[in-house]
Design an enzyme around this catalytic site. Structure first.
Site, PDB file in Angstrom:
ATOM      1  N   HIS A   1     -19.699  12.317   4.559  1.00 53.57           N
ATOM      2  CA  HIS A   1     -20.046  13.442   5.435  1.00 53.57           C
ATOM      3  C   HIS A   1     -19.856  14.784   4.742  1.00 53.57           C
ATOM      4  CE1 HIS A   1     -15.721  12.863   5.868  1.00 53.57           C
ATOM      5  NE2 HIS A   1     -15.612  14.072   6.397  1.00 53.57           N
TER       6      HIS A   1
ATOM      7  N   VAL B   1      -2.362  -3.133  -3.543  1.00 53.90           N
ATOM      8  CA  VAL B   1      -2.656  -4.474  -4.058  1.00 53.90           C
ATOM      9  C   VAL B   1      -2.511  -5.441  -2.892  1.00 53.90           C
ATOM     10  CG1 VAL B   1      -2.177  -4.185  -6.516  1.00 53.90           C
ATOM     11  CG2 VAL B   1      -0.282  -4.562  -4.961  1.00 53.90           C
TER      12      VAL B   1
ATOM     13  N   SER C   1       0.850  -1.185   0.000  1.00 54.76           N
ATOM     14  CA  SER C   1       0.000   0.000   0.000  1.00 54.76           C
ATOM     15  C   SER C   1       0.886   1.236   0.000  1.00 54.76           C
ATOM     16  CB  SER C   1      -0.913   0.003   1.229  1.00 54.76           C
ATOM     17  OG  SER C   1      -1.779   1.126   1.200  1.00 54.76           O
TER      18      SER C   1
ATOM     19  N   GLY D   1      -4.432  -5.458  14.868  1.00 55.40           N
ATOM     20  CA  GLY D   1      -3.247  -5.288  15.686  1.00 55.40           C
ATOM     21  C   GLY D   1      -2.008  -4.961  14.892  1.00 55.40           C
ATOM     22  N   GLY D   2      -2.189  -4.322  13.731  1.00 57.30           N
ATOM     23  CA  GLY D   2      -1.048  -3.934  12.914  1.00 57.30           C
ATOM     24  C   GLY D   2      -0.242  -2.820  13.561  1.00 57.30           C
ATOM     25  N   ARG D   3       0.861  -2.490  12.939  1.00 61.87           N
ATOM     26  CA  ARG D   3       1.753  -1.457  13.482  1.00 61.87           C
ATOM     27  C   ARG D   3       1.195  -0.074  13.140  1.00 61.87           C
ATOM     28  NH1 ARG D   3       6.635   1.106  11.728  1.00 61.87           N
ATOM     29  NH2 ARG D   3       8.034   1.540  13.475  1.00 61.87           N
TER      30      ARG D   3
ATOM     31  N   HIS E   1       2.608  12.018  -1.324  1.00 65.86           N
ATOM     32  CA  HIS E   1       2.226  13.419  -1.129  1.00 65.86           C
ATOM     33  C   HIS E   1       3.309  14.308  -1.752  1.00 65.86           C
ATOM     34  CE1 HIS E   1      -1.158  12.528   1.469  1.00 65.86           C
ATOM     35  NE2 HIS E   1      -0.399  11.721   2.191  1.00 65.86           N
TER      36      HIS E   1
ATOM     37  N   HIS F   1      -2.509   7.284  -4.666  1.00 65.91           N
ATOM     38  CA  HIS F   1      -2.606   6.137  -3.755  1.00 65.91           C
ATOM     39  C   HIS F   1      -2.730   4.872  -4.591  1.00 65.91           C
ATOM     40  CE1 HIS F   1      -5.527   3.170  -2.030  1.00 65.91           C
ATOM     41  NE2 HIS F   1      -4.618   3.167  -1.078  1.00 65.91           N
TER      42      HIS F   1
END
Length: 308
Positions: A174, A108, A91, A257-259, A95, A105
């Site tokens: 929103h 895969v 991912s 629980g990823g970093r 910027h 962005h």
């Protein structure tokens, strides 16, 4: 089904994207941060900061496993609740420094659930999308043309289907506003069988650089001033809002629980919010809203030429 082949491809893709972006930047270099996850797996986060062209670029690889799929992955597939899983992907979010270069962005990914059973469930997902601050029709047509070309070998109906999916997904409910000009997005994809579906994933991953790099090269030396810079920072706020409120990938990472540092490396280094700001009528900033932040058939429409 060959998860090891998917992993090998993803690591190769990450390395290639980082190399090409360094070449395009000219001075910036990607730092490397390897991390592990107590519940199983880990990843490789690569971040370029304060480059000549890219103010911040994050390209992350992760390969995680666990005994129970997080809620974000089973919301549309309740029959998979409680099953173990293995997920991997690349991912990235880029910027740029120059407001005339769009943010981009790409993602895969591959997921398999219930690997211990006789009938594991697997799927691929991903895509890429473009978020300009100042719109140029030739850039967006090139972006979408590259997206269509990478999907056409797998079926004529995939590009319009995945384009619509992208328009619908990258939408700030929103704000009643698209995040950008779209591209392609797909998820839970296994309908072509493993080998052909994996080939489609590779085609999408390999198309990102041909889609983005020519736009960067064309716009990175465009002169700009404080007005354009402040508008860029304001529009980056929309990017932050989407990632933190609506993005399923962010939710999956946090719920599994990823970093956290790696999950949130997609956020821009600088951003601003202004209360009830509106662009001046007839301005280039107003044109972004009027001509670009709406779903369009970028390939089928008649073009007005290379200008904005």
């Amino acid at each position: 089904m060959k998860p090891s082949a998917v992993r090998d491809y993803l690591l190769k893709l990450q390395a290639e994207i980082c190399q090409v972006l360094e070449e395009e930047d000219g001075t910036g270099k990607f730092g490397t941060d390897r991390w592990s996850r107590p519940e199983g797996g880990g990843g490789l986060s690569r971040v370029l900061a304060e480059g000549a062209v890219f103010e911040k670029a994050g390209v992350g690889f992760s390969h995680v496993s666990g005994g129970k799929l997080p809620a974000s992955a089973t919301a549309h597939r309740p029959e998979l609740a409680g099953k173990n899983f293995e997920a991997m992907g690349v991912s990235l979010v880029i910027h740029p420094r120059n407001p005339y270069v769009p943010t981009s962005h790409a993602n895969v990914r591959f997921l398999v659930a219930g690997a211990e059973t006789d009938q594991p469930v697997w799927w691929f997902g991903g895509g890429f999308d473009l978020t300009p601050f100042y719109g140029f029709e030739e850039d967006v047509r090139h972006w979408h043309g590259t997206a269509k070309a990478c999907l056409d070998p797998f079926g004529a109906g995939l590009y319009p289907r995945f384009k619509t999916w992208c328009d619908d997904y990258f939408y700030l409910k929103h704000r009643s506003e698209p995040r950008g000009v779209g591209g392609l997005f797909f998820d839970d994809f296994n309908e072509l069988g493993f080998d052909r579906s994996f080939a489609l994933l590779r085609s999408v991953g390999d198309a990102y650089l041909p889609a983005y790099r020519p736009i960067v090269a064309r716009r990175k030396n465009t002169p700009y001033g404080e007005r354009e810079r402040q508008f860029q920072l304001y529009r980056r706020g929309r990017y932050v809002e989407f990632n933190l409120v609506w993005d399923r990938g962010t939710l999956f990472g946090l719920q599994s629980g990823g970093r956290t540092e790696s999950i949130l490396m997609s956020l821009p280094p600088l951003v601003r919010w202004d209360y009830d700001w509106r662009p001046e009528a007839g301005s280039p900033e107003a044109r972004l809203y009027e001509a670009f932040l709406k779903p369009r058939d970028w390939i089928g429409e008649e073009t007005d030429g290379p200008g904005r």
